[in-house]
Every structure is written in C-alpha cells, then in structure tokens.
Design a protein around this motif. Structure first.
Motif, short mmCIF file in Angstrom:
data_model
loop_
_atom_site.label_atom_id
_atom_site.label_comp_id
_atom_site.label_asym_id
_atom_site.label_seq_id
_atom_site.Cartn_x
_atom_site.Cartn_y
_atom_site.Cartn_z
N SER A 167 0.48 -1.77 -0.39
CA SER A 167 0.08 -0.17 -0.49
C SER A 167 1.09 1.44 0.15
N ALA A 168 0.81 2.10 -0.56
CA ALA A 168 1.07 4.16 -0.84
C ALA A 168 1.07 4.09 0.79
N ALA A 169 0.51 3.49 1.61
CA ALA A 169 0.96 4.32 2.94
C ALA A 169 2.18 3.69 4.05
N GLN A 170 2.18 2.60 3.10
CA GLN A 170 3.22 1.40 4.20
C GLN A 170 5.05 2.48 3.01
N LEU A 171 4.84 3.48 2.38
CA LEU A 171 5.69 3.80 1.15
C LEU A 171 6.17 4.99 1.99
N PRO A 172 7.32 6.09 1.34
CA PRO A 172 7.27 7.38 1.20
C PRO A 172 6.64 7.81 0.08
N GLY A 173 6.01 8.71 0.40
CA GLY A 173 5.95 9.73 -0.89
C GLY A 173 4.75 10.74 -1.09
N PHE A 174 4.19 11.63 -1.20
CA PHE A 174 3.14 12.31 -1.83
C PHE A 174 1.72 12.37 -0.76
N ARG A 175 1.18 12.96 -0.19
CA ARG A 175 0.37 13.20 0.39
C ARG A 175 0.23 13.74 -0.23
N ARG A 176 -1.83 14.27 -0.20
CA ARG A 176 -2.77 15.35 -0.24
C ARG A 176 -3.95 15.00 0.99
N ARG A 177 -4.73 15.70 1.18
CA ARG A 177 -5.45 15.38 1.56
C ARG A 177 -6.73 17.43 1.36
N PHE A 178 -7.94 16.63 0.77
CA PHE A 178 -9.29 17.84 0.70
C PHE A 178 -10.40 17.30 2.09
N ARG A 179 -10.47 18.15 2.43
CA ARG A 179 -11.88 18.08 3.29
C ARG A 179 -12.59 19.30 2.77
N ILE A 180 -14.25 18.98 3.00
CA ILE A 180 -15.46 19.70 2.21
C ILE A 180 -16.50 19.49 4.16
N THR A 181 -16.25 21.28 3.73
CA THR A 181 -17.13 21.38 5.48
C THR A 181 -18.47 22.25 5.00
N PRO A 182 -19.76 21.89 4.93
CA PRO A 182 -20.48 22.39 5.03
C PRO A 182 -21.06 22.69 5.97
N SER A 183 -21.90 24.24 5.75
CA SER A 183 -23.23 24.02 6.63
C SER A 183 -23.80 25.07 6.22
N ALA A 225 -25.74 27.84 4.46
CA ALA A 225 -25.72 29.05 3.95
C ALA A 225 -23.93 28.85 3.67
N GLN A 226 -23.26 28.42 3.82
CA GLN A 226 -21.84 28.53 3.58
C GLN A 226 -21.42 27.14 3.05
N VAL A 227 -20.06 26.84 2.17
CA VAL A 227 -19.43 25.29 2.19
C VAL A 227 -18.18 25.77 2.05
N LEU A 228 -17.05 25.42 3.12
CA LEU A 228 -15.48 25.15 2.90
C LEU A 228 -14.73 24.06 2.37
N THR A 229 -13.87 24.36 1.81
CA THR A 229 -13.30 23.44 1.12
C THR A 229 -11.53 23.89 1.50
N GLU A 230 -11.20 23.17 1.75
CA GLU A 230 -9.74 23.04 2.33
C GLU A 230 -8.55 21.91 1.21
N VAL A 231 -7.22 22.43 0.91
CA VAL A 231 -6.77 21.23 0.53
C VAL A 231 -5.17 21.16 0.97
N GLU A 232 -4.55 20.90 1.40
CA GLU A 232 -3.03 20.88 1.56
C GLU A 232 -2.19 19.29 0.57
N ASP A 233 -1.03 19.86 0.32
CA ASP A 233 -0.12 18.67 0.55
C ASP A 233 1.65 19.01 0.03
N ASP A 234 2.19 18.64 -0.21
CA ASP A 234 3.75 19.05 -0.02
C ASP A 234 3.97 20.14 -0.25
#
Length: 237
Positions: free
Chosen positions: A3-19, A21-30
């Motif tokens: 699995s990629a989780a067992q190896l070094p490499g690129f990581r990217r995370r998206f988070r989507i937070t609806p509430s 009258a608004q929605v927040l989306t976020e991304v972070e990677d290397d």
C-alpha cells in the motif's frame, strides 16, 4: 506492491465542510495549502472567499481575484459548466467545484490521496474518502499499469475513460489523477522545476505574461515522514 501508506511519497488531503448557507473546502499537500469559502443563498454563490496559505510561485496570489470573478453570482449547480480553468489557479478552481457539488451534504468529508515514490519505476496511488479506499492503481510513465477499473489508461488522457464510472468513483478518479500527476514533482530536482517559462500554459501562473516573471517560493513538506498530516491545524491554516 505494498500500500502507498507503507511507503514514502506524496500526500494530499481535501476537506469539505458544509454548513448552513456556506461550504468550506480546503486542500494541503507537499507544495500547496489553500481554501475556498463559498457563501450562498441555497441556489446562487453570493460570496467567494479564496485563500492561499502556501503556494509555490510569487504570482499565485493573483489567482484569488480570478476565482472570485469566475464563480461569484453563479448558481451552485452551474459551477461545473464554468470555463477558464487554465486561466485560474487549478487548485482553487477544483476547490470551488467541490464546494458547489457538496454544498448541501449533511456531514464533513475528507479525501486522502497517497502516491508512493516510485519503486522500480512504478508508483502506487490510492484515494480514500473518510477512511474508505475508493480507487487504487499502479502507474508507470503516466500509464496505469495495474487497476481494477482503469488499467491501460494514461493520466494525461484519462478523462474520456472515467466518464462512465459511478459518481463517487468519478470524483475520486479525477482527484487521484491530478494528485498522481503532481506527485511526479517529488522525483524532479527543484532547480529543474523552477523555471515557469518552460511550463505549458495550464494554470494562472503558467500563462505567458506571468510565467516570464514568476519565481519559485514556498516551503515544501514531506507528510509521509510521520511528523504531521495535511490540514492539521498549523501555521498554514
């Protein structure tokens, strides 16, 4: 391959937070840390608030205004029909599309993209939504060489091959494709990827008028070393 989780490499995370009258989306990677807040009346985007917490080029912040112009006053259902992705920051643009699609979700969603550094020329790439693996493949030379869904497809011409996937798989495949392509930067020496004028004009910074003056900046993180994960609360958020 493991699995990629067992190896070094690129990581990217998206988070989507609806509430309400608004929605927040976020991304972070290397290389990036960005967010888009979309305020709406249930139909139309009334206010677009993009933020670049970490970006790789001096010209990237100019794309904030471009995104506001592209999506302000647009019906959420019409977000996917907006043209001009290449004239925008592609990362902010994708965050806006996620916001439009998930504005009325009932709960937060988190996508995790893991792309291992190459082993014998092959990269294992995986995408998880809320901890569940949706798609995995093995890529070599931009070609998917092992996959239950997409074996034989190429990353740079993948779009026609994924249109018949189920909606959840389609979104995941699009996000994994882009993450897999960005991951190639880990194996390219920084001095070889720091001349924007050599890049194809496929985003805001790489348009010719800005590519000529863009300078490489911004910290580069290796999230696979275990010190922290993308979008953990830090100096970037």
């Amino acid at each position: 391959m493991p699995s990629a989780a067992q190896l070094p490499g690129f990581r990217r995370r998206f988070r989507i937070t609806p509430s309400s009258a608004q929605v927040l989306t976020e991304v972070e990677d290397d290389y990036h840390c960005m967010s888009v807040l979309v305020k709406h009346d249930g139909v139309v985007a009334k206010e677009i608030i993009p933020m670049m917490h970490r970006a790789p080029w001096t010209t990237c912040p100019g794309a904030v205004e471009q995104l506001i112009l592209a999506f302000s006053g647009v019906a959420l259902s019409d977000f996917p029909a907006q043209s001009g992705k290449m004239e925008n920051c592609t990362h902010l643009y994708d965050l806006a599309l996620l916001a439009g699609k998930h504005a009325f979700d009932r709960a937060e969603s988190v996508y995790d993209i893991l792309v291992a550094d190459p082993v014998d020329g092959k990269r294992v790439a995986e995408i998880y939504r809320n901890g569940e693996c949706l798609i995995s493949w093995v890529e070599s030379g931009f070609k998917i060489v092992e996959s239950a869904l997409l074996e034989g497809a190429r990353l740079d011409t993948l779009r026609p091959g994924i249109e018949n996937l189920k909606p959840a798989q389609l979104e995941a495949a699009r996000l994994l494709r882009w993450g897999n392509m960005i991951a190639h930067g880990r194996s390219i020496p920084m001095e070889q990827q720091s001349d924007a004028s050599r890049m194809p004009p496929n985003c805001f910074t790489f348009q010719p008028q800005r590519a000529a003056i863009a300078k490489r900046i911004g910290a580069v993180y290796d999230f696979s070393n275990g010190t922290r994960q993308p979008l953990e609360r830090s100096e970037n958020i």
